[in-house]
Design an enzyme around this catalytic site. Structure first.
Site, PDB file in Angstrom:
ATOM      1  N   ASP A  54      14.310   3.873 -15.112  1.00 52.73           N
ATOM      2  CA  ASP A  54      14.030   4.253 -13.605  1.00 52.73           C
ATOM      3  C   ASP A  54      15.930   4.425 -13.045  1.00 52.73           C
ATOM      4  O   ASP A  54      16.014   5.106 -12.348  1.00 52.73           O
ATOM      5  CB  ASP A  54      13.836   2.921 -13.210  1.00 52.73           C
ATOM      6  CG  ASP A  54      12.508   3.445 -12.023  1.00 52.73           C
ATOM      7  OD1 ASP A  54      12.384   4.183 -12.974  1.00 52.73           O
ATOM      8  OD2 ASP A  54      11.392   2.459 -11.419  1.00 52.73           O
ATOM      9  N   GLU A  79      15.756   3.000  -4.868  1.00 51.64           N
ATOM     10  CA  GLU A  79      14.666   2.349  -5.142  1.00 51.64           C
ATOM     11  C   GLU A  79      15.763   0.980  -5.715  1.00 51.64           C
ATOM     12  O   GLU A  79      15.841   0.249  -5.349  1.00 51.64           O
ATOM     13  CB  GLU A  79      13.208   2.274  -6.105  1.00 51.64           C
ATOM     14  CG  GLU A  79      12.175   1.339  -6.099  1.00 51.64           C
ATOM     15  CD  GLU A  79      11.431   1.597  -6.556  1.00 51.64           C
ATOM     16  OE1 GLU A  79      11.078   2.881  -7.062  1.00 51.64           O
ATOM     17  OE2 GLU A  79      10.260   0.660  -6.194  1.00 51.64           O
ATOM     18  N   ASP A 153      13.648   8.083  -4.782  1.00 53.76           N
ATOM     19  CA  ASP A 153      11.925   7.171  -5.645  1.00 53.76           C
ATOM     20  C   ASP A 153      12.861   7.577  -7.302  1.00 53.76           C
ATOM     21  O   ASP A 153      11.684   8.445  -7.642  1.00 53.76           O
ATOM     22  CB  ASP A 153      11.038   6.999  -5.132  1.00 53.76           C
ATOM     23  CG  ASP A 153      10.420   6.217  -5.893  1.00 53.76           C
ATOM     24  OD1 ASP A 153      10.548   5.388  -7.620  1.00 53.76           O
ATOM     25  OD2 ASP A 153       9.560   5.851  -5.611  1.00 53.76           O
ATOM     26  N   ILE A 155      11.233   7.775 -10.270  1.00 55.77           N
ATOM     27  CA  ILE A 155      10.431   7.355 -10.700  1.00 55.77           C
ATOM     28  C   ILE A 155       9.068   7.213  -9.703  1.00 55.77           C
ATOM     29  O   ILE A 155       9.182   5.079  -9.950  1.00 55.77           O
ATOM     30  CB  ILE A 155       9.753   6.466 -12.017  1.00 55.77           C
ATOM     31  CG1 ILE A 155      10.787   7.138 -13.145  1.00 55.77           C
ATOM     32  CG2 ILE A 155       8.582   7.093 -13.188  1.00 55.77           C
ATOM     33  CD1 ILE A 155      11.002   7.078 -14.451  1.00 55.77           C
ATOM     34  N   ASP A 156       8.393   7.123  -9.112  1.00 54.96           N
ATOM     35  CA  ASP A 156       7.168   7.001  -8.208  1.00 54.96           C
ATOM     36  C   ASP A 156       6.363   6.429  -9.217  1.00 54.96           C
ATOM     37  O   ASP A 156       5.706   7.395 -10.142  1.00 54.96           O
ATOM     38  CB  ASP A 156       6.307   7.449  -7.317  1.00 54.96           C
ATOM     39  CG  ASP A 156       5.918   7.032  -6.318  1.00 54.96           C
ATOM     40  OD1 ASP A 156       5.653   5.576  -6.183  1.00 54.96           O
ATOM     41  OD2 ASP A 156       5.063   6.927  -6.098  1.00 54.96           O
ATOM     42  N   THR A 158       5.001   3.861 -11.551  1.00 53.79           N
ATOM     43  CA  THR A 158       6.039   3.772 -12.425  1.00 53.79           C
ATOM     44  C   THR A 158       4.690   2.554 -13.596  1.00 53.79           C
ATOM     45  O   THR A 158       4.345   3.203 -14.352  1.00 53.79           O
ATOM     46  CB  THR A 158       7.251   1.845 -12.658  1.00 53.79           C
ATOM     47  OG1 THR A 158       7.265   1.821 -10.888  1.00 53.79           O
ATOM     48  CG2 THR A 158       8.191   2.741 -13.544  1.00 53.79           C
ATOM     49  N   ASP A 298       9.657   5.945  -1.281  1.00 51.93           N
ATOM     50  CA  ASP A 298       7.815   6.811  -1.417  1.00 51.93           C
ATOM     51  C   ASP A 298       8.233   8.125  -0.363  1.00 51.93           C
ATOM     52  O   ASP A 298       6.932   8.622  -0.733  1.00 51.93           O
ATOM     53  CB  ASP A 298       7.213   5.427  -1.012  1.00 51.93           C
ATOM     54  CG  ASP A 298       7.124   4.496  -2.134  1.00 51.93           C
ATOM     55  OD1 ASP A 298       7.709   4.463  -3.261  1.00 51.93           O
ATOM     56  OD2 ASP A 298       6.758   3.149  -1.903  1.00 51.93           O
TER      57      ASP A 298
HETATM   58  C1  2IP Z   1       4.623   1.773  -5.699  1.00 51.83           C
HETATM   59  C2  2IP Z   1       3.498   2.867  -6.712  1.00 51.83           C
HETATM   60  C3  2IP Z   1       2.855   2.044  -6.564  1.00 51.83           C
HETATM   61  C4  2IP Z   1       1.925   2.428  -4.692  1.00 51.83           C
HETATM   62  C5  2IP Z   1       2.349   1.496  -4.073  1.00 51.83           C
HETATM   63  C6  2IP Z   1       4.232   1.999  -3.719  1.00 51.83           C
HETATM   64  O1  2IP Z   1       5.799   2.546  -6.536  1.00 51.83           O
HETATM   65  O2  2IP Z   1       3.502   4.461  -5.780  1.00 51.83           O
HETATM   66  O3  2IP Z   1       1.380   3.207  -7.384  1.00 51.83           O
HETATM   67  O4  2IP Z   1       0.877   1.320  -4.630  1.00 51.83           O
HETATM   68  O5  2IP Z   1       2.712   1.366  -2.926  1.00 51.83           O
HETATM   69  O6  2IP Z   1       5.097   1.112  -4.141  1.00 51.83           O
HETATM   70  P1  2IP Z   1      -0.553   2.233  -4.494  1.00 51.83           P
HETATM   71  O7  2IP Z   1      -0.703   3.291  -6.428  1.00 51.83           O
HETATM   72  O8  2IP Z   1      -1.943   0.864  -5.142  1.00 51.83           O
HETATM   73  O9  2IP Z   1      -0.828   3.537  -3.800  1.00 51.83           O
HETATM   74  P2  2IP Z   1       6.707   2.328  -7.605  1.00 51.83           P
HETATM   75  O10 2IP Z   1       5.600   2.613  -8.602  1.00 51.83           O
HETATM   76  O11 2IP Z   1       8.059   2.875  -7.627  1.00 51.83           O
HETATM   77  O12 2IP Z   1       6.890   0.850  -7.663  1.00 51.83           O
HETATM   78 CA    CA Z   2       7.899   3.624  -5.634  1.00 57.36          CA
HETATM   79 CA    CA Z   3      10.031   3.417  -8.309  1.00 61.43          CA
END
Ligand code: 2IP
Ligand code: CA
Ligand code: CA
Length: 377
Positions: A54, A79, A153, A155-156, A158, A298
């Site tokens: 990341d 992030e 971000d 990698i969203d 993760t 995000d």
């Molecule tokens: C996270 C990721 C999660 C999401 C959360 C984000 O970002 O997208 O999947 O939760 O809100 O902050 P959910 O899947 O319940 O929507 P990261 O993976 O970058 O920490």
């Molecule tokens: Ca994210």
């Molecule tokens: Ca991320």
């Protein structure tokens, strides 16, 4: 010099390549998935390796954009923090050095003794990306970079990236979990107003090439600046009965309030970015989140694309409050230049009070009307 939009897409492609590399190359993949066994210290190191992927991706994007657009330096945020603790407990500041050799040496100080892993990563960091995208190349914008700032971000989703499930079947086009919900998100916003202006969503794990079996990615972009609304996508047609996508963590009262609106067909998916992408692609008509569990990084990129398509992302608590006091103006949208008062750390950039992402205003209206009755929202 290519324009800013092209540079953002190029940066997202390089990021996607690094994300794929960490899963495709054995020495890197072993680090990514080896968590299950070993001592506590080892486990922590392996946990950290995920963060390294990341952090490194974020630093590469920051480096490449800052080099091409010096006006953006100091205004590219993400992030991750680039400070990293290695196995000896020393702090290493991860950055892109002048040569692949120097970058490999720096990465090795974190990854020791995994020399091959460090070299593979450094080579990808320094490799130039060429975009064979005639449509994108023909877009000419006059957005002054000195008016903009960036949220990344790297990698969203993760957890899904690490878990790497490839066999999750889509339900009505929406894949509820798995590798395909891991996305690279790069958004630019207006420094003064906090409004999102340019957005890139890169899907590094879009599909496997049937011949080589390698993962292939794809990307989407959007511009909403003054009177300019441009996107690689067209606005999806509205569905008569809206489909709303939610996090699996969304509570019962919100589910109950939205159920009737959707003919009791609520959809669930991992990844905040992926859920917004579902709305952008017309796989869902709205993404509702009632809590502050997403952040500026995000939402900024998908929000810019939604605006390019005529939609947006509103601050849920603010929008409901405005309705309650009889305010008939447009509901407040999320902004990206204002930290939450009194909050510390990542929380400063939380999208407090939740959000609704939409393309068609009638869906936003229907969702807000349904949620207006939920106690506590
Ligand atoms: C996270 C990721 C999660 C999401 C959360 C984000 O970002 O997208 O999947 O939760 O809100 O902050 P959910 O899947 O319940 O929507 P990261 O993976 O970058 O920490
Ligand atoms: Ca994210
Ligand atoms: Ca991320």
């Amino acid at each position: 010099m290519a324009g800013l939009l092209q540079a953002l897409v190029g940066a997202s492609e390089k990021a996607g390549t690094i994300a794929r590399l960490c899963r495709a190359e054995e020495p890197l993949f072993q680090l990514l998935v080896a968590e299950k066994s070993g001592t506590d210290k080892n486990r922590r190191f392996l946990q950290d390796f995920k963060t390294l992927a990341d952090v490194l991706i974020q630093e590469v994007i920051k480096h490449d954009l800052g080099k091409e657009f010096p006006e953006l330096q100091g205004h590219i945020h993400g992030e991750e923090s680039n400070e990293f603790k290695n196995r000896q407990g020393d702090t290493v500041v991860v950055r892109v050095c002048d040569t692949p050799g120097d970058t490999a040496a720096l990465l090795l100080s974190v990854l020791e003794p995994e020399r091959e892993a460090a070299e593979l990563l450094a080579a990808a960091v320094h490799r130039d990306v060429t975009l064979g995208d005639a449509e994108l190349a023909s877009v000419a914008l006059s957005i002054p970079p000195q008016d903009l700032a960036i949220w990344i971000d790297p990698i969203d989703s993760t957890n899904e990236y690490i878990g790497g499930r490839e066999d999750v079947a889509p339900i009505d086009g929406i894949t509820p979990a798995g590798l395909c919900s891991a996305l690279v998100l790069i958004g630019a916003y207006d420094r003064q107003t906090g409004c999102p202006v340019l957005g890139i969503i890169n899907e590094p794990f879009y599909c496997r090439d049937p011949l080589t079996h390698r993962w292939q990615g794809r990307y989407h972009w959007g511009v909403a600046y003054g009177d300019t609304q441009l996107s690689s996508l067209s606005p999806p047609p509205p569905r008569p009965t809206p489909c709303v996508v939610l996090s699996r963590a969304e509570g019962g009262p919100v589910r109950a309030a939205l159920g009737p609106l959707c003919g009791d067909r609520l959809c669930f998916a991992a990844g905040a970015g992926y859920k917004m992408l579902c709305v952008i692609l017309g796989l869902a008509d709205a993404y509702v989140l009632s809590e502050g569990s997403t952040f500026a990084w995000d939402a900024c990129a998908p929000h810019a694309i939604l605006r390019a398509l005529g939609g947006g992302a509103v601050a849920l608590a603010g929008a409901l409050q405005a309705r309650r006091v009889g305010d008939t103006g447009p509901p407040p949208e999320l902004v990206y230049n204002r930290p939450a008062e009194g909050a510390v750390g990542a929380k400063r950039w939380a999208n407090q009070g939740g959000l609704v992402a939409y393309v068609h205003p009638q869906h936003l209206e229907a969702v807000l009307a349904a949620l207006a009755t939920v106690p506590g929202l």
